[in-house]
Motif scaffolding. Structure first.
Motif, PDB file in Angstrom:
ATOM      1  N   ASP A   7      35.265  55.222  43.194  1.00  0.00           N
ATOM      2  CA  ASP A   7      35.115  54.336  42.044  1.00  0.00           C
ATOM      3  C   ASP A   7      36.112  53.187  42.122  1.00  0.00           C
ATOM      4  O   ASP A   7      35.762  52.041  41.833  1.00  0.00           O
ATOM      5  CB  ASP A   7      35.313  55.108  40.739  1.00  0.00           C
ATOM      6  CG  ASP A   7      34.158  56.047  40.439  1.00  0.00           C
ATOM      7  OD1 ASP A   7      33.045  55.775  40.918  1.00  0.00           O
ATOM      8  OD2 ASP A   7      34.388  57.044  39.731  1.00  0.00           O
ATOM      9  N   THR A   8      37.320  53.482  42.517  1.00  0.00           N
ATOM     10  CA  THR A   8      38.352  52.454  42.629  1.00  0.00           C
ATOM     11  C   THR A   8      37.984  51.459  43.723  1.00  0.00           C
ATOM     12  O   THR A   8      38.106  50.247  43.540  1.00  0.00           O
ATOM     13  CB  THR A   8      39.724  53.094  42.933  1.00  0.00           C
ATOM     14  OG1 THR A   8      40.041  54.027  41.897  1.00  0.00           O
ATOM     15  CG2 THR A   8      40.804  52.037  42.991  1.00  0.00           C
ATOM     16  N   ALA A   9      37.516  51.958  44.862  1.00  0.00           N
ATOM     17  CA  ALA A   9      37.117  51.067  45.952  1.00  0.00           C
ATOM     18  C   ALA A   9      35.941  50.186  45.522  1.00  0.00           C
ATOM     19  O   ALA A   9      35.904  48.992  45.846  1.00  0.00           O
ATOM     20  CB  ALA A   9      36.752  51.887  47.183  1.00  0.00           C
ATOM     21  N   GLU A  10      35.003  50.746  44.810  1.00  0.00           N
ATOM     22  CA  GLU A  10      33.864  49.964  44.321  1.00  0.00           C
ATOM     23  C   GLU A  10      34.321  48.886  43.343  1.00  0.00           C
ATOM     24  O   GLU A  10      33.835  47.749  43.378  1.00  0.00           O
ATOM     25  CB  GLU A  10      32.842  50.872  43.646  1.00  0.00           C
ATOM     26  CG  GLU A  10      32.034  51.706  44.612  1.00  0.00           C
ATOM     27  CD  GLU A  10      31.070  52.643  43.897  1.00  0.00           C
ATOM     28  OE1 GLU A  10      30.698  52.347  42.733  1.00  0.00           O
ATOM     29  OE2 GLU A  10      30.686  53.653  44.499  1.00  0.00           O
ATOM     30  N   VAL A  12      37.298  47.488  43.210  1.00  0.00           N
ATOM     31  CA  VAL A  12      38.033  46.462  43.951  1.00  0.00           C
ATOM     32  C   VAL A  12      37.043  45.536  44.658  1.00  0.00           C
ATOM     33  O   VAL A  12      37.175  44.307  44.624  1.00  0.00           O
ATOM     34  CB  VAL A  12      39.028  47.097  44.944  1.00  0.00           C
ATOM     35  CG1 VAL A  12      39.568  46.049  45.903  1.00  0.00           C
ATOM     36  CG2 VAL A  12      40.157  47.782  44.205  1.00  0.00           C
ATOM     37  N   THR A  13      36.028  46.113  45.283  1.00  0.00           N
ATOM     38  CA  THR A  13      35.007  45.313  45.966  1.00  0.00           C
ATOM     39  C   THR A  13      34.274  44.421  44.975  1.00  0.00           C
ATOM     40  O   THR A  13      34.026  43.240  45.250  1.00  0.00           O
ATOM     41  CB  THR A  13      34.002  46.230  46.701  1.00  0.00           C
ATOM     42  OG1 THR A  13      34.715  47.044  47.636  1.00  0.00           O
ATOM     43  CG2 THR A  13      32.947  45.426  47.419  1.00  0.00           C
ATOM     44  N   ASP A  14      33.951  44.966  43.827  1.00  0.00           N
ATOM     45  CA  ASP A  14      33.282  44.185  42.787  1.00  0.00           C
ATOM     46  C   ASP A  14      34.176  43.035  42.324  1.00  0.00           C
ATOM     47  O   ASP A  14      33.711  41.900  42.189  1.00  0.00           O
ATOM     48  CB  ASP A  14      32.907  45.093  41.613  1.00  0.00           C
ATOM     49  CG  ASP A  14      32.151  44.336  40.532  1.00  0.00           C
ATOM     50  OD1 ASP A  14      31.146  43.664  40.868  1.00  0.00           O
ATOM     51  OD2 ASP A  14      32.571  44.417  39.358  1.00  0.00           O
ATOM     52  N   LEU A  15      35.449  43.319  42.096  1.00  0.00           N
ATOM     53  CA  LEU A  15      36.388  42.274  41.665  1.00  0.00           C
ATOM     54  C   LEU A  15      36.564  41.205  42.736  1.00  0.00           C
ATOM     55  O   LEU A  15      36.633  40.011  42.425  1.00  0.00           O
ATOM     56  CB  LEU A  15      37.732  42.889  41.285  1.00  0.00           C
ATOM     57  CG  LEU A  15      37.740  43.724  40.000  1.00  0.00           C
ATOM     58  CD1 LEU A  15      39.087  44.410  39.828  1.00  0.00           C
ATOM     59  CD2 LEU A  15      37.425  42.864  38.794  1.00  0.00           C
ATOM     60  N   GLU A  16      36.621  41.618  43.999  1.00  0.00           N
ATOM     61  CA  GLU A  16      36.742  40.645  45.080  1.00  0.00           C
ATOM     62  C   GLU A  16      35.512  39.739  45.132  1.00  0.00           C
ATOM     63  O   GLU A  16      35.627  38.533  45.339  1.00  0.00           O
ATOM     64  CB  GLU A  16      36.936  41.355  46.419  1.00  0.00           C
ATOM     65  CG  GLU A  16      38.301  41.993  46.578  1.00  0.00           C
ATOM     66  CD  GLU A  16      38.427  42.845  47.838  1.00  0.00           C
ATOM     67  OE1 GLU A  16      37.378  43.259  48.400  1.00  0.00           O
ATOM     68  OE2 GLU A  16      39.574  43.101  48.255  1.00  0.00           O
ATOM     69  N   SER A  17      34.340  40.330  44.947  1.00  0.00           N
ATOM     70  CA  SER A  17      33.104  39.543  44.938  1.00  0.00           C
ATOM     71  C   SER A  17      33.109  38.548  43.786  1.00  0.00           C
ATOM     72  O   SER A  17      32.705  37.386  43.957  1.00  0.00           O
ATOM     73  CB  SER A  17      31.885  40.455  44.809  1.00  0.00           C
ATOM     74  OG  SER A  17      31.781  41.305  45.920  1.00  0.00           O
ATOM     75  N   ARG A  18      33.550  38.979  42.647  1.00  0.00           N
ATOM     76  CA  ARG A  18      33.620  38.078  41.492  1.00  0.00           C
ATOM     77  C   ARG A  18      34.600  36.934  41.738  1.00  0.00           C
ATOM     78  O   ARG A  18      34.331  35.787  41.371  1.00  0.00           O
ATOM     79  CB  ARG A  18      34.030  38.844  40.239  1.00  0.00           C
ATOM     80  CG  ARG A  18      32.958  39.754  39.713  1.00  0.00           C
ATOM     81  CD  ARG A  18      33.423  40.476  38.483  1.00  0.00           C
ATOM     82  NE  ARG A  18      32.442  41.449  38.043  1.00  0.00           N
ATOM     83  CZ  ARG A  18      32.374  41.898  36.805  1.00  0.00           C
ATOM     84  NH1 ARG A  18      33.233  41.487  35.892  1.00  0.00           N
ATOM     85  NH2 ARG A  18      31.447  42.770  36.472  1.00  0.00           N
TER      86      ARG A  18
END
Length: 76
Positions: A7-10, A12-18
């Motif tokens: 969940d944390t990795a997802e 972080v990936t979501d935040l990076e994409s944003r």
């Protein structure tokens, strides 16, 4: 106990994409703002030029002859 790392990795990936999306949006908006500023500056200069021409025309210093003020041609 459940593992929270996926969940944390997802997240972080979501935040990076944003962040990437927001950076691209800011860059695009900055370019548009620069172009609008340039166009506004040109429009402002053109308007100032027109005001000066109108002032000259109203003061009779237009450099353009008014046909009504000229004498008729000799064949009349």
């Amino acid at each position: 106990m459940l593992n929270k790392e996926p969940d944390t990795a997802e997240r972080v990936t979501d935040l990076e994409s944003r962040i990437v999306f927001l950076e691209d949006t800011i860059e695009t908006l900055n370019g548009e703002l620069a172009e609008l500023s340039r166009e506004f500056r040109l429009a402002k200069q053109a308007l100032q030029h027109m005001y000066k021409r109108m002032e000259h025309m109203q003061s009779g210093d237009s450099g353009i002859a008014n046909p009504a003020d000229e004498p008729p041609p000799p064949h009349y």
